[in-house]
Design an enzyme around this catalytic site. Structure first.
Site, PDB file in Angstrom:
ATOM      1  N   ASP A 303       6.870  -5.487  -0.440  1.00 57.52           N
ATOM      2  CA  ASP A 303       6.137  -5.581   1.444  1.00 57.52           C
ATOM      3  C   ASP A 303       5.339  -5.780   1.153  1.00 57.52           C
ATOM      4  O   ASP A 303       4.462  -5.945   0.253  1.00 57.52           O
ATOM      5  CB  ASP A 303       6.150  -4.520   1.855  1.00 57.52           C
ATOM      6  CG  ASP A 303       7.733  -3.858   2.337  1.00 57.52           C
ATOM      7  OD1 ASP A 303       8.657  -4.117   2.243  1.00 57.52           O
ATOM      8  OD2 ASP A 303       7.899  -2.608   2.481  1.00 57.52           O
ATOM      9  N   HIS A 445       6.923  -4.051  -3.872  1.00 60.80           N
ATOM     10  CA  HIS A 445       5.417  -4.411  -2.884  1.00 60.80           C
ATOM     11  C   HIS A 445       4.275  -5.714  -3.446  1.00 60.80           C
ATOM     12  O   HIS A 445       4.435  -5.867  -5.152  1.00 60.80           O
ATOM     13  CB  HIS A 445       4.089  -3.682  -2.790  1.00 60.80           C
ATOM     14  CG  HIS A 445       4.488  -2.499  -1.720  1.00 60.80           C
ATOM     15  ND1 HIS A 445       5.934  -1.177  -2.472  1.00 60.80           N
ATOM     16  CD2 HIS A 445       4.892  -2.231  -0.529  1.00 60.80           C
ATOM     17  CE1 HIS A 445       5.954  -0.432  -2.059  1.00 60.80           C
ATOM     18  NE2 HIS A 445       5.384  -1.075  -0.996  1.00 60.80           N
TER      19      HIS A 445
HETATM   20 ZN    ZN Z   1       3.894  -1.105   3.367  1.00 59.38          ZN
END
Ligand code: ZN
Length: 479
Positions: A303, A445
Site C-alpha cells: 500500500d 507498504h
Molecule cells: Zn494506507
C-alpha cells in the site's frame, strides 16, 4: 534525451475536495471545482501542473495505519529546492507532532473523530519557479480544520520565498488595503477582526500564507477559517485581477506570474544533474495459470506507493522470484511516478486504488469519496491503460456510503504485518514469514525501505515452503 515539455495542466480538482469550509458572501467556495462553479468564476481558478516531469522528484510520505491515530502526510522533495523542502518538512512535522500529542497520546485515548491529512499540489513547476500548496485537513479540530499554505522557490536567486514574497515590500500596504476592501462587508467579517489580522509584520506573513496565480494572471489569496472572519464562516478567497496586482508584484512575483500563465519549459533550479532513476522493465509472460485450489497461494499487497526508489527496488526482487502481487496505490503518488505504476502493470502485478491522498473515507461525503477514488482510477488508467477493479480504503475504514460510491470491489486484508512499526528488515521478514498462511491477503507498504528490503528473504523462505505469489483478483477468481 527525454523531452521535458510541460504537459497539459490539470485543473485543480481532487485534493481540495476534502474542503469542508464554506465560504461566505461573494467569495468563491473554497475547493469548488472550476467545472461546476459559476461560469464567471473561471478567472479565479488556479490550475495545477503535472508533477511527473519534475526531474528527481521524491514525494515524502508518512502514514499511520492505526485506526486509533489516523494520519497521512505528504510533501514533495524537489532537487535544488532544499530550503523550501526544509520549510515544508518543518511545518508538516510541527502539525503532526501537535496532532499526535493532542489525539494519540496514551492519556488522550482513541483519536475519536480525529484524522490528520496533509496533501500537496504543484502550482508552478517550470523555468526557475516552483510553487507548491500544502493542504491540511484536521478532522475533529476546532473550526473546519482546514488550512492551506503555498511555498515558493526562486531558482534564479536560489532562495525559498513565502507567499508574501510574491508582493514587493514597498507595495504591501497598498496590496493589503485592496484585500481589506474586498473582504469588508462580507458575511462574518468585521472591521475589528480585519484590523487585527493585518496588524503586525509577523501576522501578515502568517495570514497571507496562501497565494497563487490564476490562469489569466490574477492573484488568488486564500484565508483559513478564523483568520479574517468568524471561524464559523470558514475560509475566504479574494482574487485580484492581473491589472490590479501586476504593479505590486516583486521581481520574483512577476516571474511566478509569467510561469503560471505561460510555462516556459522544464523546471530548472540549478540542481546538479540527477540521472533518471532506473525503472525496471520486466514483462510478465502471459496470464498467471496458478490454480489456488490446487496449490498453496498467498497474496502479498503493498500500500501507499508508488515511491522512488523503493518501488523500483521491490519490482526487481519480485521479478527474480516471478512473484505477482497487488499494489494499492495513492493517486498523488501515481501522478508523481506514473512510470513506476506502468512498470508494475507490465510485470503482471495488479494495481488497486487506495484513494488520492489517504483520508478516512468514512468521514467524507459521497461526492468527496467518489472524487478521491475516481481521480485515482483516472491517474492509474492514464499510466497503465487500464482502470483498477479493486480498492482498499485507507485505515480499512469501510461503510455503506463508501461501498456505494464506487463499482470497484473493496479489498481488506487478513494478515497485518505492521511493517511500518519496525525499522528493521530482518524483523519484518520474520513477522511476515511467521504469519503467512495459505490464501492469506498480507498487508505491507512499499513506501518503507525496510519493508522493501525484507521482501527477498520473505520470497526466498515462502518459495521454499511451496507458496505461489498471486494477485488479489487472481486469488479471488481461482478459489
Ligand atoms: Zn494506507
Amino acid at each position: 534525451m527525454r523531452s521535458h515539455t510541460l504537459v497539459p495542466r490539470l485543473l485543480l480538482l481532487g485534493s481540495l475536495t476534502l474542503t469542508a469550509a464554506c465560504s461566505s458572501g461573494a467569495s468563491e467556495p473554497s475547493g469548488k471545482a472550476p467545472t461546476d462553479a459559476r461560469p464567471d468564476s473561471s478567472s479565479s481558478a488556479v490550475e495545477t501542473v503535472d508533477p511527473s516531469k519534475i526531474k528527481g522528484l521524491n514525494i515524502v510520505n508518512d502514514n499511520s495505519e492505526r485506526k486509533s491515530c489516523p494520519f497521512a502526510t505528504s510533501y514533495p522533495d524537489v532537487p535544488g529546492a532544499q530550503a523550501m523542502t526544509a520549510a515544508m518538512k518543518k511545518d508538516v512535522r510541527g502539525r503532526l507532532a501537535a496532532f499526535r500529542s493532542g489525539a494519540c497520546t496514551a492519556g488522550a485515548g482513541r483519536a475519536e473523530g480525529r484524522d490528520l491529512n496533509i496533501s500537496h499540489q504543484f502550482l508552478v513547476a517550470s523555468g526557475d519557479v516552483l510553487g507548491v500548496r500544502l493542504i491540511t485537513q484536521d478532522h475533529g479540530a476546532a473550526g473546519s480544520g482546514l488550512s492551506t499554505r503555498t511555498y515558493w522557490y526562486d531558482g534564479k536567486a536560489g532562495a525559498y520565498r513565502t507567499a508574501l514574497g510574491l508582493v514587493a515590500t514597498g507595495s504591501r500596504n497598498a496590496f493589503i488595503a485592496a484585500l481589506k476592501d474586498q473582504l469588508q462587508g462580507r458575511e462574518g467579517v468585521d472591521a475589528g477582526t480585519l484590523h487585527d489580522a493585518f496588524a503586525g509584520r509577523r501576522d501578515r506573513t502568517a495570514v497571507l500564507d496562501d497565494m497563487a496565480f490564476t490562469a489569466d494572471g490574477g492573484l488568488r489569496v486564500e484565508f483559513d477559517g478564523g483568520e479574517v472572519g468568524t471561524p464559523a464562516a470558514g475560509s475566504y478567497v479574494v482574487t485580484l485581477s492581473k491589472k490590479a496586482i501586476t504593479p505590486w508584484l516583486s521581481a520574483f512575483g512577476l516571474r511566478a506570474q509569467r510561469q503560471t500563465v505561460r510555462p516556459g519549459g522544464p523546471l530548472d533550479l540549478g540542481a546538479p544533474h540527477v540521472p533518471d532513476p532506473a525503472v525496471p522493465t520486466h514483462t510478465a509472460s502471459g496470464d498467471d495459470g496458478t490454480d489456488c485450489k490446487k496449490v498453496k497461494c498467498i497474496a502479498l499487497t503493498f500500500d501507499d506507493g508508488p515511491a522512488a526508489p523503493e518501488t523500483a527496488i521491490l519490482l526487481t526482487s519480485l521479478a527474480r522470484y516471478k512473484a505477482r502481487v497487488t499494489f494499492f496505490t495513492i493517486g498523488q503518488n501515481v501522478a508523481a511516478h506514473p512510470d513506476l505504476v506502468r512498470a508494475e502493470a507490465r510485470a503482471g502485478h495488479e494495481i488497486g486504488n487506495h484513494s488520492w491522498n489517504h483520508p478516512d473515507l468514512t468521514r467524507l461525503t459521497p461526492e468527496q469519496i467518489a472524487s478521491q477514488l475516481n481521480r485515482t482510477s483516472a491517474a492509474i488508467k492514464a499510466a497503465t491503460g487500464q482502470a483498477p477493479t479493486v480498492f482498499r480504503p485507507p485505515y480499512g475504514a469501510l461503510n455503506e456510503t463508501v461501498r456505494s460510491a464506487t463499482t470497484m470491489s473493496p479489498v481488506l486484508w487478513n494478515v497485518d504485518t505492521e511493517d511500518w512499526k519496525y525499522p528493521d528488515a530482518a524483523k519484518v521478514a520474520q513477522i511476515v514469514v511467521g504469519k503467512a498462511r495459505p490464501n492469506a491477503v498480507v498487508l505491507m507498504h512499499d513506501i518503507h525501505a525496510t519493508s522493501v528490503e525484507a521482501v527477498p528473504e520473505i520470497l526466498r523462505i515462502l518459495t521454499a515452503r511451496a507458496y505461489r505469489f498471486v494477485t488479489v483478483s487472481h486469488l479471488r477468481a481461482t478459489l
